[in-house]
Design a protein around this motif. Structure first.
Motif, PDB file in Angstrom:
ATOM      1  N   ALA A  87       0.826  -1.206   0.000  1.00 33.39           N
ATOM      2  CA  ALA A  87       0.000   0.000   0.000  1.00 33.39           C
ATOM      3  C   ALA A  87       0.863   1.259   0.000  1.00 33.39           C
ATOM      4  O   ALA A  87       0.549   2.245  -0.686  1.00 33.39           O
ATOM      5  CB  ALA A  87      -0.920  -0.007   1.217  1.00 33.39           C
ATOM      6  N   ALA A  88       1.959   1.244   0.756  1.00 30.32           N
ATOM      7  CA  ALA A  88       2.848   2.413   0.791  1.00 30.32           C
ATOM      8  C   ALA A  88       3.481   2.663  -0.574  1.00 30.32           C
ATOM      9  O   ALA A  88       3.566   3.817  -1.038  1.00 30.32           O
ATOM     10  CB  ALA A  88       3.930   2.201   1.846  1.00 30.32           C
ATOM     11  N   LEU A  94       1.207   7.177  -6.674  1.00 29.71           N
ATOM     12  CA  LEU A  94       0.022   7.843  -7.200  1.00 29.71           C
ATOM     13  C   LEU A  94       0.089   9.345  -6.982  1.00 29.71           C
ATOM     14  O   LEU A  94       0.849   9.834  -6.148  1.00 29.71           O
ATOM     15  CB  LEU A  94      -1.235   7.282  -6.529  1.00 29.71           C
ATOM     16  CG  LEU A  94      -1.553   5.807  -6.782  1.00 29.71           C
ATOM     17  CD1 LEU A  94      -2.762   5.383  -5.968  1.00 29.71           C
ATOM     18  CD2 LEU A  94      -1.803   5.554  -8.272  1.00 29.71           C
ATOM     19  N   ARG A  95      -0.736  10.043  -7.699  1.00 30.22           N
ATOM     20  CA  ARG A  95      -0.836  11.498  -7.572  1.00 30.22           C
ATOM     21  C   ARG A  95      -2.300  11.905  -7.662  1.00 30.22           C
ATOM     22  O   ARG A  95      -3.114  11.204  -8.252  1.00 30.22           O
ATOM     23  CB  ARG A  95      -0.035  12.217  -8.682  1.00 30.22           C
ATOM     24  CG  ARG A  95       1.466  12.003  -8.600  1.00 30.22           C
ATOM     25  CD  ARG A  95       2.050  12.677  -7.355  1.00 30.22           C
ATOM     26  NE  ARG A  95       3.497  12.503  -7.277  1.00 30.22           N
ATOM     27  CZ  ARG A  95       4.090  11.499  -6.669  1.00 30.22           C
ATOM     28  NH1 ARG A  95       3.341  10.549  -6.099  1.00 30.22           N
ATOM     29  NH2 ARG A  95       5.402  11.407  -6.615  1.00 30.22           N
ATOM     30  N   TYR A 144      -6.330  -2.929  10.634  1.00 31.12           N
ATOM     31  CA  TYR A 144      -5.842  -1.612  11.047  1.00 31.12           C
ATOM     32  C   TYR A 144      -4.337  -1.589  11.318  1.00 31.12           C
ATOM     33  O   TYR A 144      -3.687  -0.549  11.187  1.00 31.12           O
ATOM     34  CB  TYR A 144      -6.606  -1.111  12.275  1.00 31.12           C
ATOM     35  CG  TYR A 144      -6.178  -1.714  13.583  1.00 31.12           C
ATOM     36  CD1 TYR A 144      -5.210  -1.097  14.368  1.00 31.12           C
ATOM     37  CD2 TYR A 144      -6.732  -2.894  14.060  1.00 31.12           C
ATOM     38  CE1 TYR A 144      -4.813  -1.642  15.574  1.00 31.12           C
ATOM     39  CE2 TYR A 144      -6.348  -3.436  15.254  1.00 31.12           C
ATOM     40  CZ  TYR A 144      -5.399  -2.802  16.011  1.00 31.12           C
ATOM     41  OH  TYR A 144      -4.999  -3.351  17.206  1.00 31.12           O
ATOM     42  N   ILE A 145      -3.757  -2.727  11.678  1.00 33.93           N
ATOM     43  CA  ILE A 145      -2.320  -2.750  11.945  1.00 33.93           C
ATOM     44  C   ILE A 145      -1.528  -2.556  10.659  1.00 33.93           C
ATOM     45  O   ILE A 145      -0.428  -1.983  10.663  1.00 33.93           O
ATOM     46  CB  ILE A 145      -1.932  -4.058  12.665  1.00 33.93           C
ATOM     47  CG1 ILE A 145      -2.512  -4.061  14.080  1.00 33.93           C
ATOM     48  CG2 ILE A 145      -0.419  -4.250  12.712  1.00 33.93           C
ATOM     49  CD1 ILE A 145      -2.231  -5.325  14.862  1.00 33.93           C
ATOM     50  N   ALA A 146      -2.075  -2.999   9.523  1.00 38.48           N
ATOM     51  CA  ALA A 146      -1.398  -2.790   8.238  1.00 38.48           C
ATOM     52  C   ALA A 146      -1.189  -1.303   7.962  1.00 38.48           C
ATOM     53  O   ALA A 146      -0.235  -0.925   7.277  1.00 38.48           O
ATOM     54  CB  ALA A 146      -2.203  -3.435   7.115  1.00 38.48           C
ATOM     55  N   LEU A 151       2.360   3.548   7.052  1.00 36.56           N
ATOM     56  CA  LEU A 151       2.862   4.869   7.423  1.00 36.56           C
ATOM     57  C   LEU A 151       4.381   4.869   7.595  1.00 36.56           C
ATOM     58  O   LEU A 151       5.065   5.805   7.174  1.00 36.56           O
ATOM     59  CB  LEU A 151       2.176   5.344   8.703  1.00 36.56           C
ATOM     60  CG  LEU A 151       0.677   5.637   8.589  1.00 36.56           C
ATOM     61  CD1 LEU A 151       0.087   5.984   9.948  1.00 36.56           C
ATOM     62  CD2 LEU A 151       0.418   6.766   7.596  1.00 36.56           C
ATOM     63  N   LEU A 152       4.914   3.812   8.208  1.00 34.90           N
ATOM     64  CA  LEU A 152       6.361   3.731   8.386  1.00 34.90           C
ATOM     65  C   LEU A 152       7.086   3.585   7.049  1.00 34.90           C
ATOM     66  O   LEU A 152       8.083   4.269   6.787  1.00 34.90           O
ATOM     67  CB  LEU A 152       6.703   2.552   9.296  1.00 34.90           C
ATOM     68  CG  LEU A 152       6.384   2.726  10.782  1.00 34.90           C
ATOM     69  CD1 LEU A 152       6.579   1.415  11.513  1.00 34.90           C
ATOM     70  CD2 LEU A 152       7.260   3.794  11.405  1.00 34.90           C
ATOM     71  N   VAL A 153       6.593   2.705   6.210  1.00 37.78           N
ATOM     72  CA  VAL A 153       7.235   2.500   4.910  1.00 37.78           C
ATOM     73  C   VAL A 153       7.077   3.742   4.037  1.00 37.78           C
ATOM     74  O   VAL A 153       8.010   4.120   3.314  1.00 37.78           O
ATOM     75  CB  VAL A 153       6.639   1.262   4.210  1.00 37.78           C
ATOM     76  CG1 VAL A 153       7.220   1.094   2.816  1.00 37.78           C
ATOM     77  CG2 VAL A 153       6.905   0.011   5.039  1.00 37.78           C
ATOM     78  N   LEU A 154       5.926   4.383   4.109  1.00 34.13           N
ATOM     79  CA  LEU A 154       5.696   5.596   3.319  1.00 34.13           C
ATOM     80  C   LEU A 154       6.651   6.704   3.731  1.00 34.13           C
ATOM     81  O   LEU A 154       7.160   7.455   2.884  1.00 34.13           O
ATOM     82  CB  LEU A 154       4.251   6.051   3.486  1.00 34.13           C
ATOM     83  CG  LEU A 154       3.725   7.105   2.499  1.00 34.13           C
ATOM     84  CD1 LEU A 154       3.824   6.597   1.068  1.00 34.13           C
ATOM     85  CD2 LEU A 154       2.286   7.461   2.841  1.00 34.13           C
TER      86      LEU A 154
END
Length: 272
Positions: A87-88, A94-95, A144-146, A151-154
């Motif tokens: 997902a990250a 994407l934009r 929700y944990i995903a 967020l960390l990978v992003l």
């Protein structure tokens, strides 16, 4: 200069109070595991004992709950890390409105109460005649944990140089090769941190697990049931063991980090 010393003094006082606030409850909780009192307390001090550790070893339900908790946490890590990482990567590529929509869709479960996630998971899978159990706890927690992993990978992706991808593609590398050999090595620290957060988030989860566990117990549900029926210092003994394992793990990590830093400094020093 005098004002600077005053601020330094206030800062040290604040840090001391903060550490005392954080660590004193752990000390009291650990001390209750060594106190020969029927109730978990350090005052009045009756005397040292190991009876609560013996009772803990003999508590079969607690060990079964602990095993279930570990199994659920490992399964959540296996599912949440690839989902959050993918997902990250997708959100980062994407934009426009589509990026905002996908980002909001992934982050929304974090803002949703755990009880709502647990009930929603139970009702959704009940339509497909899937019974409650640890498998639903895994799915509910992963939903929700995903997002934490994402967020960390992003955040890690913000420091990635996209020119490296373009250069690799120009040299004939395929997109899977670019991801495997260039992108993922850059993301490994964030992926590792996400896996650790996912693991501990799953272990401490209560609300979602309570509604989806079926007839199985996890550690948080077991502790909750003990609080309702009459808690004993065996819970403190378990907490003291977990704290000791955590402290030893931190010490081991810090020693390894310093050794690696010294080894790298020696290699970087000419003539070493």
């Amino acid at each position: 200069m005098k004002g600077k010393r005053s601020w330094n003094w206030l800062f040290h006082v604040y840090m001391g109070m903060f550490l005392l606030y954080m660590l004193l409850p752990l000390v009291v909780m650990g001390g209750a595991a060594l106190n020969n009192s029927r109730f978990p307390s350090v005052y009045p001090w009756v005397g040292f004992t190991d009876r609560w550790f013996v009772d803990l070893l003999d508590d079969g339900r607690m060990w079964s709950s602990f095993r279930n908790t570990l199994l659920v946490a490992i399964a959540v890590v296996i599912l949440a890390v690839p989902i959050g990482t993918a997902a990250a990567i997708l959100v980062n590529g994407l934009r426009g409105p589509l990026r905002s929509a996908l980002y909001g869709l992934m982050v929304a479960p974090i803002l949703t109460p755990g009880a709502v996630i647990g009930i929603s998971t139970l009702l959704f899978w009940n339509k497909f005649e899937v019974p409650a159990g640890l498998h639903l706890s895994v799915l509910g927690q992963t939903s929700y944990i995903a997002a934490f992993v994402m967020l960390l990978v992003l955040a890690r992706l913000q420091s990635f140089d996209r020119d490296l991808e373009e250069a690799a593609l120009d040299l004939g590398a395929s997109h899977p090769q670019v991801i495997r050999r260039i992108l993922l090595p850059h993301l490994y620290p964030a992926i590792g941190a996400g896996a650790a957060i996912a693991f501990f988030q799953s272990i401490e989860n209560f609300n979602t697990t309570l509604f989806t566990r079926g007839t199985y117990d996890t550690l948080t549900v077991y502790v909750f049931s003990k609080v309702r029926s009459g808690i004993t210092p065996t819970i403190n003994a378990l907490a003291l063991i977990l704290i000791a394992i955590t402290v030893l793990g931190v010490i081991w990590y810090e020693i390894s980090r310093r050794r690696s830093a010294r080894r790298f400094a020696n290699l970087a020093t000419p003539g070493a």
